[in-house]
Motif scaffolding. Structure first.
Motif, PDB file in Angstrom:
ATOM      1  N   ILE A 186      12.345  52.745  46.768  1.00  0.00           N
ATOM      2  CA  ILE A 186      12.471  52.917  48.213  1.00  0.00           C
ATOM      3  C   ILE A 186      13.830  52.392  48.688  1.00  0.00           C
ATOM      4  O   ILE A 186      14.365  52.856  49.689  1.00  0.00           O
ATOM      5  CB  ILE A 186      11.292  52.247  48.948  1.00  0.00           C
ATOM      6  CG1 ILE A 186       9.991  52.978  48.606  1.00  0.00           C
ATOM      7  CG2 ILE A 186      11.494  52.254  50.443  1.00  0.00           C
ATOM      8  CD1 ILE A 186       8.748  52.339  49.184  1.00  0.00           C
ATOM      9  N   LEU A 187      14.431  51.463  47.947  1.00  0.00           N
ATOM     10  CA  LEU A 187      15.765  50.964  48.298  1.00  0.00           C
ATOM     11  C   LEU A 187      16.816  52.069  48.217  1.00  0.00           C
ATOM     12  O   LEU A 187      17.907  51.928  48.765  1.00  0.00           O
ATOM     13  CB  LEU A 187      16.153  49.799  47.395  1.00  0.00           C
ATOM     14  CG  LEU A 187      15.427  48.493  47.685  1.00  0.00           C
ATOM     15  CD1 LEU A 187      15.753  47.465  46.609  1.00  0.00           C
ATOM     16  CD2 LEU A 187      15.789  47.962  49.043  1.00  0.00           C
ATOM     17  N   GLY A 188      16.485  53.164  47.564  1.00  0.00           N
ATOM     18  CA  GLY A 188      17.389  54.316  47.517  1.00  0.00           C
ATOM     19  C   GLY A 188      17.684  54.882  48.892  1.00  0.00           C
ATOM     20  O   GLY A 188      18.655  55.611  49.071  1.00  0.00           O
ATOM     21  N   VAL A 189      16.858  54.510  49.869  1.00  0.00           N
ATOM     22  CA  VAL A 189      17.101  54.925  51.248  1.00  0.00           C
ATOM     23  C   VAL A 189      18.458  54.406  51.711  1.00  0.00           C
ATOM     24  O   VAL A 189      19.145  55.060  52.489  1.00  0.00           O
ATOM     25  CB  VAL A 189      15.968  54.401  52.172  1.00  0.00           C
ATOM     26  CG1 VAL A 189      16.337  54.504  53.628  1.00  0.00           C
ATOM     27  CG2 VAL A 189      14.687  55.142  51.889  1.00  0.00           C
ATOM     28  N   TYR A 190      18.850  53.240  51.225  1.00  0.00           N
ATOM     29  CA  TYR A 190      20.161  52.689  51.560  1.00  0.00           C
ATOM     30  C   TYR A 190      21.263  53.277  50.684  1.00  0.00           C
ATOM     31  O   TYR A 190      22.330  53.638  51.162  1.00  0.00           O
ATOM     32  CB  TYR A 190      20.189  51.168  51.381  1.00  0.00           C
ATOM     33  CG  TYR A 190      19.459  50.405  52.436  1.00  0.00           C
ATOM     34  CD1 TYR A 190      19.923  50.375  53.734  1.00  0.00           C
ATOM     35  CD2 TYR A 190      18.318  49.692  52.138  1.00  0.00           C
ATOM     36  CE1 TYR A 190      19.266  49.658  54.711  1.00  0.00           C
ATOM     37  CE2 TYR A 190      17.660  48.971  53.103  1.00  0.00           C
ATOM     38  CZ  TYR A 190      18.131  48.963  54.384  1.00  0.00           C
ATOM     39  OH  TYR A 190      17.481  48.252  55.342  1.00  0.00           O
ATOM     40  N   SER A 210       9.994  51.563  57.903  1.00  0.00           N
ATOM     41  CA  SER A 210       8.901  52.514  58.153  1.00  0.00           C
ATOM     42  C   SER A 210       8.338  53.060  56.852  1.00  0.00           C
ATOM     43  O   SER A 210       7.115  53.107  56.664  1.00  0.00           O
ATOM     44  CB  SER A 210       9.393  53.663  59.029  1.00  0.00           C
ATOM     45  OG  SER A 210       9.863  53.192  60.257  1.00  0.00           O
ATOM     46  N   LEU A 211       9.223  53.470  55.959  1.00  0.00           N
ATOM     47  CA  LEU A 211       8.789  54.032  54.675  1.00  0.00           C
ATOM     48  C   LEU A 211       8.082  52.983  53.829  1.00  0.00           C
ATOM     49  O   LEU A 211       7.069  53.278  53.180  1.00  0.00           O
ATOM     50  CB  LEU A 211       9.999  54.603  53.933  1.00  0.00           C
ATOM     51  CG  LEU A 211       9.739  55.363  52.645  1.00  0.00           C
ATOM     52  CD1 LEU A 211       8.854  56.570  52.922  1.00  0.00           C
ATOM     53  CD2 LEU A 211      11.054  55.799  52.033  1.00  0.00           C
ATOM     54  N   SER A 212       8.571  51.767  53.848  1.00  0.00           N
ATOM     55  CA  SER A 212       7.963  50.691  53.081  1.00  0.00           C
ATOM     56  C   SER A 212       6.563  50.368  53.592  1.00  0.00           C
ATOM     57  O   SER A 212       5.619  50.222  52.805  1.00  0.00           O
ATOM     58  CB  SER A 212       8.856  49.457  53.151  1.00  0.00           C
ATOM     59  OG  SER A 212       8.311  48.409  52.413  1.00  0.00           O
ATOM     60  N   LEU A 213       6.419  50.270  54.903  1.00  0.00           N
ATOM     61  CA  LEU A 213       5.104  49.993  55.479  1.00  0.00           C
ATOM     62  C   LEU A 213       4.129  51.135  55.232  1.00  0.00           C
ATOM     63  O   LEU A 213       2.951  50.905  54.934  1.00  0.00           O
ATOM     64  CB  LEU A 213       5.226  49.712  56.972  1.00  0.00           C
ATOM     65  CG  LEU A 213       5.931  48.404  57.348  1.00  0.00           C
ATOM     66  CD1 LEU A 213       6.114  48.330  58.861  1.00  0.00           C
ATOM     67  CD2 LEU A 213       5.172  47.211  56.831  1.00  0.00           C
ATOM     68  N   TYR A 214       4.615  52.363  55.332  1.00  0.00           N
ATOM     69  CA  TYR A 214       3.757  53.518  55.078  1.00  0.00           C
ATOM     70  C   TYR A 214       3.296  53.541  53.617  1.00  0.00           C
ATOM     71  O   TYR A 214       2.113  53.750  53.332  1.00  0.00           O
ATOM     72  CB  TYR A 214       4.503  54.809  55.419  1.00  0.00           C
ATOM     73  CG  TYR A 214       3.743  56.041  55.027  1.00  0.00           C
ATOM     74  CD1 TYR A 214       2.642  56.474  55.763  1.00  0.00           C
ATOM     75  CD2 TYR A 214       4.101  56.780  53.903  1.00  0.00           C
ATOM     76  CE1 TYR A 214       1.930  57.605  55.396  1.00  0.00           C
ATOM     77  CE2 TYR A 214       3.401  57.899  53.520  1.00  0.00           C
ATOM     78  CZ  TYR A 214       2.313  58.308  54.273  1.00  0.00           C
ATOM     79  OH  TYR A 214       1.606  59.418  53.895  1.00  0.00           O
ATOM     80  N   SER A 215       4.219  53.314  52.702  1.00  0.00           N
ATOM     81  CA  SER A 215       3.882  53.334  51.283  1.00  0.00           C
ATOM     82  C   SER A 215       2.883  52.237  50.941  1.00  0.00           C
ATOM     83  O   SER A 215       1.945  52.452  50.165  1.00  0.00           O
ATOM     84  CB  SER A 215       5.156  53.166  50.453  1.00  0.00           C
ATOM     85  OG  SER A 215       4.861  53.172  49.084  1.00  0.00           O
ATOM     86  N   ARG A 216       3.067  51.068  51.526  1.00  0.00           N
ATOM     87  CA  ARG A 216       2.136  49.958  51.283  1.00  0.00           C
ATOM     88  C   ARG A 216       0.750  50.272  51.854  1.00  0.00           C
ATOM     89  O   ARG A 216      -0.268  49.958  51.233  1.00  0.00           O
ATOM     90  CB  ARG A 216       2.692  48.683  51.890  1.00  0.00           C
ATOM     91  CG  ARG A 216       1.938  47.451  51.506  1.00  0.00           C
ATOM     92  CD  ARG A 216       2.694  46.221  51.985  1.00  0.00           C
ATOM     93  NE  ARG A 216       1.966  45.019  51.709  1.00  0.00           N
ATOM     94  CZ  ARG A 216       2.022  44.342  50.573  1.00  0.00           C
ATOM     95  NH1 ARG A 216       2.801  44.778  49.612  1.00  0.00           N
ATOM     96  NH2 ARG A 216       1.320  43.256  50.393  1.00  0.00           N
TER      97      ARG A 216
END
Length: 87
Positions: free
Chosen positions: A66-70, A21-27
């Motif tokens: 964004i990988l920091g989410v993991y 979700s965050l990746s798609l939103y940022s893109r």
């Protein structure tokens, strides 16, 4: 131990949904900014400009952060479990 493994698997699945979700939103935000920038100074093909900007975005630091989410939640949970059980 089985409960902890189940917790990590469920957490990983939830974090995957958050990451996507965050990746798609940022893109999408980046795409909107590129389109707005092109609208200010229209030169050349709009789609080519946006695609070039998104390709550059794919290799940017923001995309990797964004990988920091993991990483951050899993490390914090691991530290909390260690401190409460073994310290």
């Amino acid at each position: 131990m089985l409960a902890l493994a189940r917790f990590f698997i469920l957490g990983f699945l939830v974090l995957t949904v958050v990451y996507v979700s965050l990746s798609l939103y940022s893109r999408a935000v980046r795409r909107d900014k590129l389109e707005a920038k092109w609208d200010e100074h229209p030169e050349g093909d709009r789609d080519a400009f946006v695609q070039a900007g998104l390709k550059e975005y794919d290799h940017s630091l923001r995309r990797k952060l964004i990988l920091g989410v993991y990483v951050v939640p899993m490390v914090l949970i691991g530290i909390i479990v260690y401190l409460t059980n073994f310290h």
